[in-house]
Enzyme design. Structure first.
Site, PDB file in Angstrom:
ATOM      1  N   GLU A  89       0.816  -1.220   0.000  1.00  0.00           N
ATOM      2  CA  GLU A  89       0.000   0.000   0.000  1.00  0.00           C
ATOM      3  C   GLU A  89       0.852   1.273   0.000  1.00  0.00           C
ATOM      4  O   GLU A  89       0.810   2.075   0.943  1.00  0.00           O
ATOM      5  CB  GLU A  89      -0.960  -0.006   1.196  1.00  0.00           C
ATOM      6  CG  GLU A  89      -1.986  -1.123   1.127  1.00  0.00           C
ATOM      7  CD  GLU A  89      -2.876  -1.208   2.362  1.00  0.00           C
ATOM      8  OE1 GLU A  89      -3.895  -1.912   2.301  1.00  0.00           O
ATOM      9  OE2 GLU A  89      -2.544  -0.572   3.397  1.00  0.00           O
ATOM     10  N   GLU A 148      -7.003  -7.547  -1.020  1.00  0.00           N
ATOM     11  CA  GLU A 148      -7.412  -7.428   0.377  1.00  0.00           C
ATOM     12  C   GLU A 148      -8.819  -6.859   0.454  1.00  0.00           C
ATOM     13  O   GLU A 148      -9.146  -5.901  -0.249  1.00  0.00           O
ATOM     14  CB  GLU A 148      -6.494  -6.477   1.172  1.00  0.00           C
ATOM     15  CG  GLU A 148      -5.130  -6.991   1.512  1.00  0.00           C
ATOM     16  CD  GLU A 148      -4.366  -5.992   2.383  1.00  0.00           C
ATOM     17  OE1 GLU A 148      -5.029  -5.212   3.122  1.00  0.00           O
ATOM     18  OE2 GLU A 148      -3.134  -5.978   2.322  1.00  0.00           O
TER      19      GLU A 148
END
Length: 673
Positions: free
Chosen positions: A153, A312
């Site tokens: 991320e 995710e």
């Protein structure tokens, strides 16, 4: 060419982040047994494990990772292997404290969280290259390896650092981008407020200043910070490509979360072998399934329409919002299959087993604290079976009806200080227009303003404050060639340097819209305006109004009150073979629906009034056939018309005429023919 699908994965991706280092090895055997029971096909491993893999400088311990990857392989589970460069070990920071990032106010952040990285720091870059090289040399030809997962991320929680290393790196970036200090002065308009620079060496990052700093400098620093993170990703990617050829490399995006507004995903999508995304429901009172659909459509668009992977999301509640409600029964499957409908090649979660310690111990997982005698576990097992039944749709592509233009760099520019109204939010307008299109059952592709738009009968521009001349010419050509365009206010105003386009607003959109705007007239927080149509009907607007002067456009709706009373509020301009609509105030849902209804008629888009509200219908098609997804987000049973008969893959039943979709359920029909 690198692979663009996980190596060795024959079905859809199903699993999650697996952190075996949080558990004694006695738990690992139970984990893989439960993974087989749930139908897990792939897990992500090693993302936060640098301190375990390299417990002291230059000393490596791969034994535990060897054992867990071997165990997963023995049970037929593919591995998405992380490079753990999002969290360097504490020993690294003690040796190189200048690798910790510095805020604009000069505060150096400390170790103890994640992502505390100065991406310009040479020591960090060298250390990241070393651990990545070691991993690639050891596991690059491991039979369990499906793909590489670089970092985690990017941009969360820190994207930009303002230290002296970054200052020097920024100057080098400016020299490459502009060539001379004179060109920088011109781009940033430094003649204003006496900010002119005599040398590139005089330039620092946009640190804290007495009042608002130079917006051109601030915008370029966002570009620089994004490019620097991407540079580091590419450095790791290239090591992996060299040492592990044939294994695709990715990093997990967060395309639709405002927490990750520092990343230009159009640029990043060109650098990864597979686009992957993380998505978590924002439970702020809005319809969460609409945001989910938007995230999936945006991610697919960043992938250029190709299949992507949801890497995710959550089985139930998350842990970082002020209030984190659980998902309702059946919602996990709806969420997961909604992403698959819009192009994902599976559904992965954070994480496999719920942590007992650490900051995310209350974040839900595939195996919750309560174990296998829980609703969440039973739904996980059911979802695994559902995804297994959908394996044949791998490689198919989602079919879109319209394009919505979005540009992260325009978002950065609009969010800088001292704009006409802080109530105007580009992301809010994108959400609002998307929701109106969603409620018309139109599937959306997102597109860059300079992209080829010829395939779309309708293109929507909800908020593009920054627009290049090339983008303006692109939209004009699109309309002239028969397209239908809808543009919302405060678009086309500045160029790539945050410099107002010469002449009247809306800059590069004047010709295509057939109008000029003499002046913006934002409204106060408690103000609203009425709009009247030619038949006397009314709409409401707030936040923004403008003094619009038609120059070829026809007035469709007029301001009925307020400072702009009597002036056009909504216009329509016929240009060449197409039509361009403009709306100069913030319309609510009813107004947007009406506007898009008129535009859809111009675009000759078939009305889909027969489809139930909050039942999304999406199609994927490719060599293996055509698939219709129907996702029922309501508490009532619904029926969806079918153009042709087919087989419903989740139940095995035949479907013809009208497809029954129970309340809260998903149905996927492989259409005949």
């Amino acid at each position: 060419m690198p692979e663009t699908t996980p190596k060795g994965l024959t079905g859809l991706a199903f699993g999650g982040d697996y952190n075996p280092e949080q558990w004694p090895e006695s738990v690992w055997q139970e984990d893989v047994r439960l993974m087989r029971e749930a139908g897990v096909t792939m897990v992500s491993v090693g993302i936060f494990s640098w301190a375990l893999l390299e417990p002291s400088p230059g000393e490596y311990d791969f034994g535990w990772l060897d054992r867990i990857i071997g165990l997963l392989h023995d049970h037929g589970i593919r591995v998405d292997l992380g490079t753990p460069t999002v969290v360097p070990p504490v020993w690294f920071y003690r040796a190189h404290p200048d690798a910790l990032p510095v805020t604009p106010e000069g505060v150096r952040l400390e170790f103890g969280s994640r992502g505390a990285i100065c991406h310009s720091n040479a020591d960090y870059r060298a250390a990241a290259a070393r651990i990545t090289t070691r991993l690639a040399e050891r596991y690059g030809d491991h039979p369990a390896l499906a793909m590489w997962h670089v970092h985690n991320e990017y941009g969360v929680p820190v994207s930009a650092c303002y230290c002296d290393s970054c200052a020097a790196h920024f100057r080098r970036w400016l020299a490459t981008t502009y060539g001379t200090v004179e060109a920088v002065n011109e781009a940033w308009g430094t003649a204003f407020w006496g900010q002119r620079y005599a040398s590139l060496e005089d330039i620092n990052p946009p640190r804290a200043t007495p009042t608002v700093g130079n917006p051109g400098q601030a915008l370029d620093y966002k570009r620089f910070a994004d490019a620097t993170m991407r540079e580091n990703f590419c450095a790791e990617r290239d090591i992996l490509h060299r040492l592990a050829p044939g294994v695709p490399v990715t990093t997990n995006f967060m395309t639709a979360l405002s927490q990750c507004d520092s990343v230009d995903y159009w640029a990043w999508g060109r650098e990864v072998d597979i686009v992957t995304n993380d998505h978590y429901l924002i439970t702020d009172g809005r319809r969460t399934h609409v945001n989910l659909a938007m995230a999936a459509d945006l991610t697919r668009s960043v992938a250029g329409g190709a299949p992507w992977i949801l890497l995710e999301h959550s089985t139930s509640g998350i842990n970082w919002q002020p209030r984190n409600p659980a998902k309702a029964p059946g919602q996990m499957a709806r969420n997961s299959l909604g992403h698959v409908a819009r192009g994902s090649e599976g559904a992965m979660f954070f994480q496999w087993r719920q942590s007992r310690r650490g900051a995310e111990k209350f974040h839900s997982a595939m195996v919750p604290h309560g174990g296998t005698d829980t609703r969440v576990w039973r739904e996980v097992v059911g979802l695994g079976a559902s995804l297994d039944s959908l394996a044949t749709l791998r490689g198919t592509r989602t079919e879109a009806d319209v394009a919505l233009l979005w540009d992260w760099q325009s978002w950065w520019a609009q969010n800088l200080a001292w704009r006409p109204s802080e109530d105007h939010d580009a992301r809010e307008r994108a959400d609002a227009f998307y929701e109106a299109l969603y409620d018309r059952h139109l599937t959306v592709d997102f597109a860059h303003p300079e992209a080829d738009l010829s395939a779309y009968p309708l293109v929507v521009v909800p908020a593009l404050y920054l627009m290049t001349e090339a983008a303006g010419n692109n939209l004009k050509e699109y309309v002239e060639n028969g397209g239908t365009l809808v543009v919302s206010y405060f678009s086309g105003i500045v160029d790539e340097h945050d410099c107002v386009h010469e002449g009247a607003y809306p800059g590069v959109l004047r010709d295509v819209l057939g109008l000029t705007v003499e002046e913006f007239s934002p409204l106060l927080a408690d103000q609203s305006v009425r709009l009247t149509g030619p038949d006397g009907s009314e709409l409401g607007g707030d936040v923004w109004t403008e003094f619009v002067v038609p120059r070829g456009a026809e007035t469709v709706w007029t301001y009925a009150d307020g400072l702009t009373a009597g002036h056009p509020a909504v216009t329509r301009h016929r240009l060449g073979e197409g039509t361009a609509w403009y709306v100069s105030t913030r319309l609510g849902h009813e107004g947007l629906d009406a506007l898009l209804g008129w535009a859809a008629e111009d675009a000759r888009l078939d009305p889909r009034a027969g489809l139930p509200h909050d039942v999304e219908v999406v199609r994927r098609s490719g060599e293996s056939g055509s698939y219709l997804f129907a996702v029922n987000h309501t508490a009532a049973d619904a029926k969806v018309p079918l153009e042709t008969s087919g087989t419903e893959l989740l139940t095995g039943e035949r479907a013809a005429g009208r497809l029954a979709v129970p309340a809260g359920a998903v149905r996927v029909v492989r259409l005949d023919g």
